[in-house]
Design a protein around this motif. Sequence first.
Motif, mmCIF file in Angstrom:
data_model
loop_
_atom_site.group_PDB
_atom_site.id
_atom_site.type_symbol
_atom_site.label_atom_id
_atom_site.label_comp_id
_atom_site.label_asym_id
_atom_site.label_seq_id
_atom_site.Cartn_x
_atom_site.Cartn_y
_atom_site.Cartn_z
ATOM 1 N N ARG A 41 0.809 -1.225 0.000
ATOM 2 C CA ARG A 41 0.000 0.000 0.000
ATOM 3 C C ARG A 41 0.838 1.269 0.000
ATOM 4 O O ARG A 41 0.299 2.368 -0.107
ATOM 5 C CB ARG A 41 -0.961 0.021 1.205
ATOM 6 C CG ARG A 41 -2.366 -0.423 0.839
ATOM 7 C CD ARG A 41 -3.320 -0.315 2.015
ATOM 8 N NE ARG A 41 -3.954 0.970 2.119
ATOM 9 C CZ ARG A 41 -3.790 1.821 3.138
ATOM 10 N NH1 ARG A 41 -2.985 1.518 4.136
ATOM 11 N NH2 ARG A 41 -4.433 2.961 3.161
ATOM 12 N N ALA A 42 2.143 1.115 0.109
ATOM 13 C CA ALA A 42 3.026 2.279 0.012
ATOM 14 C C ALA A 42 3.912 2.182 -1.230
ATOM 15 O O ALA A 42 5.032 2.681 -1.240
ATOM 16 C CB ALA A 42 3.866 2.409 1.277
ATOM 17 N N LEU A 50 -1.359 6.574 -0.729
ATOM 18 C CA LEU A 50 -0.599 7.295 0.286
ATOM 19 C C LEU A 50 0.589 8.070 -0.254
ATOM 20 O O LEU A 50 0.927 9.135 0.251
ATOM 21 C CB LEU A 50 -0.075 6.301 1.340
ATOM 22 C CG LEU A 50 -1.097 5.317 1.915
ATOM 23 C CD1 LEU A 50 -0.404 4.322 2.822
ATOM 24 C CD2 LEU A 50 -2.184 6.073 2.667
ATOM 25 N N VAL A 51 1.281 7.502 -1.260
ATOM 26 C CA VAL A 51 2.571 8.060 -1.655
ATOM 27 C C VAL A 51 2.868 7.722 -3.111
ATOM 28 O O VAL A 51 2.356 6.729 -3.643
ATOM 29 C CB VAL A 51 3.698 7.497 -0.733
ATOM 30 C CG1 VAL A 51 3.941 6.019 -0.999
ATOM 31 C CG2 VAL A 51 4.978 8.313 -0.826
ATOM 32 N N GLY A 344 5.180 -7.334 4.313
ATOM 33 C CA GLY A 344 4.391 -6.112 4.286
ATOM 34 C C GLY A 344 4.365 -5.475 5.665
ATOM 35 O O GLY A 344 5.229 -5.750 6.509
ATOM 36 N N PHE A 345 3.370 -4.637 5.913
ATOM 37 C CA PHE A 345 3.316 -3.884 7.156
ATOM 38 C C PHE A 345 1.910 -3.319 7.312
ATOM 39 O O PHE A 345 1.235 -3.056 6.323
ATOM 40 C CB PHE A 345 4.334 -2.733 7.093
ATOM 41 C CG PHE A 345 4.944 -2.369 8.421
ATOM 42 C CD1 PHE A 345 5.803 -3.248 9.059
ATOM 43 C CD2 PHE A 345 4.672 -1.146 9.034
ATOM 44 C CE1 PHE A 345 6.385 -2.914 10.277
ATOM 45 C CE2 PHE A 345 5.245 -0.805 10.247
ATOM 46 C CZ PHE A 345 6.116 -1.692 10.872
ATOM 47 N N PHE A 346 1.503 -3.129 8.568
ATOM 48 C CA PHE A 346 0.212 -2.488 8.810
ATOM 49 C C PHE A 346 0.410 -0.974 8.807
ATOM 50 O O PHE A 346 1.209 -0.441 9.581
ATOM 51 C CB PHE A 346 -0.391 -2.945 10.136
ATOM 52 C CG PHE A 346 -0.808 -4.391 10.104
ATOM 53 C CD1 PHE A 346 -2.023 -4.763 9.541
ATOM 54 C CD2 PHE A 346 0.034 -5.380 10.582
ATOM 55 C CE1 PHE A 346 -2.389 -6.102 9.481
ATOM 56 C CE2 PHE A 346 -0.323 -6.713 10.525
ATOM 57 C CZ PHE A 346 -1.535 -7.074 9.974
ATOM 58 N N GLU A 360 -3.793 -9.751 5.443
ATOM 59 C CA GLU A 360 -3.281 -9.319 4.144
ATOM 60 C C GLU A 360 -2.171 -8.253 4.187
ATOM 61 O O GLU A 360 -1.174 -8.383 3.480
ATOM 62 C CB GLU A 360 -4.425 -8.824 3.244
ATOM 63 C CG GLU A 360 -5.374 -9.906 2.781
ATOM 64 C CD GLU A 360 -4.762 -10.876 1.794
ATOM 65 O OE1 GLU A 360 -4.369 -11.967 2.245
ATOM 66 O OE2 GLU A 360 -4.691 -10.546 0.599
ATOM 67 N N PRO A 361 -2.328 -7.173 4.986
ATOM 68 C CA PRO A 361 -1.311 -6.113 4.879
ATOM 69 C C PRO A 361 0.116 -6.576 5.190
ATOM 70 O O PRO A 361 1.075 -6.031 4.641
ATOM 71 C CB PRO A 361 -1.789 -5.077 5.908
ATOM 72 C CG PRO A 361 -3.265 -5.284 5.982
ATOM 73 C CD PRO A 361 -3.447 -6.777 5.866
#
Length: 512
Positions: A41-42, A50-51, A344-346, A360-361
Motif C-alpha cells: 500500500r506504500a 498514500l505516496v 508487508g506492514f500495517f 493481508e497487509p
Amino acid sequence: MTRCLLLVLVLFGGLPLSAQTRVERKRPNIVFVYSDDHAERAVGAYGSPLVETPHIDRLASGGLRFTNSFVANSICGPARATVLTGLHSHLNGKMANPDGFRDDLPTFATLLQKAGYRTAMIGKWHLPTKPRGFDHWAIAHGGYYNLDIETADGRSRREGYTTEILTEEALAWIEKQRAGERPFVLWLNHAAVHRTWMPGPRYLTRHDERSIPEPATLFDDYAGRSRGAADAQMRIARDLFPAYDLKLPASGEGILDRNATGMLNRLTEAQRAAWESAYGPKNRAFTEAELEGDELVRWKYQRYIKDYLRCVSAVDDSVGRLLDYLDRTGLADNTIFIYSSDQGFFLGEHGWYDKRWMYEPSLRTPLIVRAPGVTPAGRTCDALVQNIDLAPTLLEMGGVDVPESMQGRSLAPWLHGEVPAEWREAVYYHYHQRDSGRTSHTVARHVGIRTDRYKLMYLYDLGDWELYDLQHDPDEMHNLASLEDHAELLAELRQKLRGLIAQYRDETAPEF
Ligand code: CA
C-alpha cells in the motif's frame, strides 16, 4: 534475452569450456533490492493512496509486477533466511528472530558463486551467522543515521543517511565489476523502512502540508474475530512509544525512550539541527493542541505514516539511482532487476503498525521483476507466489540447477509471460515467534492457508480459528470460522492445510 539464449544459458553447465567462455558474458547480472517492512500500500505501482514512488513504478512499467506475492512467516530474520534458502522457516532453522540459522544449506548465493557469479550482500543481514556465498559483504548496523558498516575486515562508522550510504556502497561495488568477465549478483538489503522510521535530511518535512488518508479500519474494535487480534500490542492508539516512535521529546522513561535518546545522540550537530528544525515546531503545536480520544489517535497515525512514507521515498530514490546507473553504463540491457521487501506492514489497518500476522497487509509483499528481453513490459501476474520462490528464480535466471531440496518454485515461466501447466493453488504460512513482554507485540503463533479467495488461520496458542472470504471481505473483518453455514468450507480448508503441512514437512505445526 531471447528464449533461445535462455535455453543456452540453462544448458550452460554442460557445455565444453570454450563454449562456456563464449556465453559467459551473456549470463545476466542480477540486482536484487530488498527493503524492510515496505507494504504494497506504500508502492505507487500497487495503487498506493498514500505516496508516489516514481522509480519503483518505472521498474514496474518496464517489467512484471506480481499482484499476489506473499511471505511464509512475516518477520525480518526468518524472511531473509527463507529468501536465501528457498525453504520455509522450520527447515532453515530461522523460525523466529532470536533463532539460529542452518548455515550448512545451499543458498542462492553459494550456488551462484559456485557457478562463477561474483556475489555481494550489502545492508541489513539480521542472521546470526556471517554471510556465506558472497565475495563481498557489508553489514549495516546502527539505524537510519551514521551507520556502522561491518565487513570481513572489521567495522567502521559512516556519516550520512543509511539508505543513501548503502546505495553508494552498492553502486561502488557494481562499478568495480564492470570490467570483469563474469556476471554479478548484488543483494542490496535496505534497513529502511523498518521502525523507527527516521526520515533523511531530504524528506524531513515532506507531507507536512497534507493529511494522509486513513484506512477504513483505523478504529477497528476487533469484534467478530478471535481474541488474538484484540490481544496484540501493536496499536497506533496505545502501543507507539512517544519518543522512540513518534519523535516527541524523550521522557527518559522506559527502555525504548532511552533508545530514542541514543538514536538522536548518533546525529551530528548539523543533522541534529535539521532534525530539531523539522520536528520542534510540529511538536510544540502538538503539545499546545492537547488532543484526546480519536483526535489523538488521528494525530499519531499522521505522525507515524508520514515518517514511514518519508523513509519510503528514500528507498524509491535508491532504486532510481541504481536504474539510472544501469541505463547510463549500458548494463541495463543484461541486468535483471528485482524489487521486493521482507514482508508487508500495517499502515493503520486494524488500528495497527508492525507485521507478524497472516492478515493481508503483512502477508503481502511487493515483488517486481524486470528482465530485459524476457519479462513483458508493464504486465502483471496474479499467480500465488511466495518468498520461498525467490532463490529458485535467481538460480534459474543465472542458469544454475535448482536443488530438489528447495521448497519454492522458479518464477521463470511467469517472467516469460507463460502460464505453467500446473501451479500451486494455495500458500502455506507459519508465524512461529513467541511474543511476550512490554516491548513485544503479543501476537499469537499461527499456521494458515491462503487460496485465491479464502484464508484459514489457526491461532494454536489460543485454540482459535479464523476464516475469511477475501472476495467479500477484503479487510478481514468478519470471521466465518464458527458459522454453521461455513462448516463444510472450514472442513475442506482444514484438510488442505493439513496437506500443505505434510507437503512442506512442517513437524513444528500443531495437530488439529
Ligand atoms: Ca521486516
